[in-house]
Design an enzyme around this catalytic site. Sequence first.
Site, PDB file in Angstrom:
ATOM      1  N   ASN A 148       0.890  -1.169   0.000  1.00  0.00           N
ATOM      2  CA  ASN A 148       0.000   0.000   0.000  1.00  0.00           C
ATOM      3  C   ASN A 148       0.928   1.219   0.000  1.00  0.00           C
ATOM      4  OD1 ASN A 148      -2.334   1.343   2.490  1.00  0.00           O
ATOM      5  ND2 ASN A 148      -2.092   1.878   0.357  1.00  0.00           N
TER       6      ASN A 148
ATOM      7  N   ASN B 225      -6.801  10.257  -0.518  1.00  0.00           N
ATOM      8  CA  ASN B 225      -6.885   9.083  -1.365  1.00  0.00           C
ATOM      9  C   ASN B 225      -6.579   9.444  -2.815  1.00  0.00           C
ATOM     10  OD1 ASN B 225      -7.439   7.042   0.479  1.00  0.00           O
ATOM     11  ND2 ASN B 225      -9.636   7.397   0.431  1.00  0.00           N
TER      12      ASN B 225
ATOM     13  N   ASN C 259      -1.459   1.929   7.428  1.00  0.00           N
ATOM     14  CA  ASN C 259      -0.180   1.660   6.771  1.00  0.00           C
ATOM     15  C   ASN C 259       0.659   2.921   6.666  1.00  0.00           C
ATOM     16  OD1 ASN C 259      -0.528  -1.130   6.313  1.00  0.00           O
ATOM     17  ND2 ASN C 259      -1.811  -0.707   4.529  1.00  0.00           N
TER      18      ASN C 259
ATOM     19  N   ASN D 254     -11.591   5.885  10.718  1.00  0.00           N
ATOM     20  CA  ASN D 254     -12.413   5.984   9.517  1.00  0.00           C
ATOM     21  C   ASN D 254     -13.394   4.811   9.504  1.00  0.00           C
ATOM     22  OD1 ASN D 254     -10.653   3.928   8.847  1.00  0.00           O
ATOM     23  ND2 ASN D 254      -9.699   4.981   7.137  1.00  0.00           N
TER      24      ASN D 254
ATOM     25  N   HIS E 128     -15.638   1.488   8.615  1.00  0.00           N
ATOM     26  CA  HIS E 128     -15.462   0.185   7.980  1.00  0.00           C
ATOM     27  C   HIS E 128     -16.694  -0.688   8.189  1.00  0.00           C
ATOM     28  CE1 HIS E 128     -11.091   0.196   6.938  1.00  0.00           C
ATOM     29  NE2 HIS E 128     -11.077   1.156   7.849  1.00  0.00           N
TER      30      HIS E 128
ATOM     31  N   GLU F 177     -11.101  -0.177  -0.591  1.00  0.00           N
ATOM     32  CA  GLU F 177     -10.886   1.055   0.166  1.00  0.00           C
ATOM     33  C   GLU F 177     -11.608   2.213  -0.506  1.00  0.00           C
ATOM     34  OE1 GLU F 177      -7.113   3.327   2.300  1.00  0.00           O
ATOM     35  OE2 GLU F 177      -6.793   1.553   1.036  1.00  0.00           O
ATOM     36  N   ARG F 178     -12.424   2.931   0.264  1.00  0.00           N
ATOM     37  CA  ARG F 178     -13.179   4.049  -0.320  1.00  0.00           C
ATOM     38  C   ARG F 178     -12.191   5.067  -0.911  1.00  0.00           C
ATOM     39  NH1 ARG F 178     -15.052   8.129   4.644  1.00  0.00           N
ATOM     40  NH2 ARG F 178     -13.012   8.099   5.657  1.00  0.00           N
TER      41      ARG F 178
ATOM     42  N   GLY G 258      -4.279  -0.895   6.659  1.00  0.00           N
ATOM     43  CA  GLY G 258      -4.018  -1.021   8.088  1.00  0.00           C
ATOM     44  C   GLY G 258      -5.251  -0.814   8.927  1.00  0.00           C
ATOM     45  N   THR G 259      -6.057   0.212   8.610  1.00  0.00           N
ATOM     46  CA  THR G 259      -7.275   0.416   9.399  1.00  0.00           C
ATOM     47  C   THR G 259      -8.269  -0.710   9.141  1.00  0.00           C
ATOM     48  OG1 THR G 259      -8.225   1.878   7.710  1.00  0.00           O
ATOM     49  CG2 THR G 259      -7.015   2.921   9.524  1.00  0.00           C
ATOM     50  N   GLY G 260      -8.269  -1.258   7.916  1.00  0.00           N
ATOM     51  CA  GLY G 260      -9.129  -2.403   7.629  1.00  0.00           C
ATOM     52  C   GLY G 260      -8.752  -3.614   8.457  1.00  0.00           C
TER      53      GLY G 260
END
Length: 269
Positions: free
Chosen positions: A13, A65, A76, A149, A151, A200-201, A210-212
């Site tokens: 990523n 993004n 990440n 964020n 999910h 990822e949006r 990483g947040t996922g």
Amino acid sequence: MRVPFIKMHGLGNDFIVLDARETALPAIPSNFANRLADRREGIGCDQLIVLEPSDTCDFRMRIFNSDGSEVEACGNASRAVALLHGQPAKVETGGGAITLEPATGGASVDMGSPKFEWDAIPLAYAMDTANMPVGWDMLDAPMAVNVGNPHVIFFTDDADAVDLAAIGPAIETDPLFPERINVNVASIAGDNHLTLHVWERGAGLTRACGTGACATAVAAIRKGIAKSPVTVTLPGGDLNIAWEQGGTIRMTGPATEAFRGTFEWDDYS
């Protein structure tokens, strides 16, 4: 205006990092990140990261993004920034303050506490975020969590069999999610071990999120199908996620600096 950048990645990523903590940059135009992220006509990246001074923390991290949208958190990128900074730090993000520290081959990041309330995700209307009464094609009854964020997480028998590229965009932009949503599809790979794919949006399919990984590990622990710490295997590699009920999320994994260069600001603004 010639601007230096650092190209970094966490499990594939990848990010363009602009360090504006000492030398300020001009205001970032709405199409700037999108043009810079283009892999044919720009430098190429999944996210643009801009480091700035902060009044409340050691510094501020802004995250854009590849579609140009600014978002609240990126796990990440947090590890990449920890590697770049080279020492422990408290960092201001749009999703709240996080703490990070470099480690051998990468970094460890305290991502803060997860939120489960429907209006904290946010959802368009009230429902049980631990067992949402909604579905899209073969994916249904997801869980939702905000880890800086938003999910939504689906657990399936075989995450690899789900065509997330086909169904991800519809879920991301469903009216149920007023700020759009990151879509996670996971399956059990072993004791406290998950396989994960993420749409990822604003970025689409990604080799790692990483947040996922944090959101999915928290959902699995909350669901009772895993215990902390959880190994999350993404297409780009493994992350270790630790979380206990009522506590904060600790994410540990690799980060890499790829190369450095410069570009002309006016070429992309």
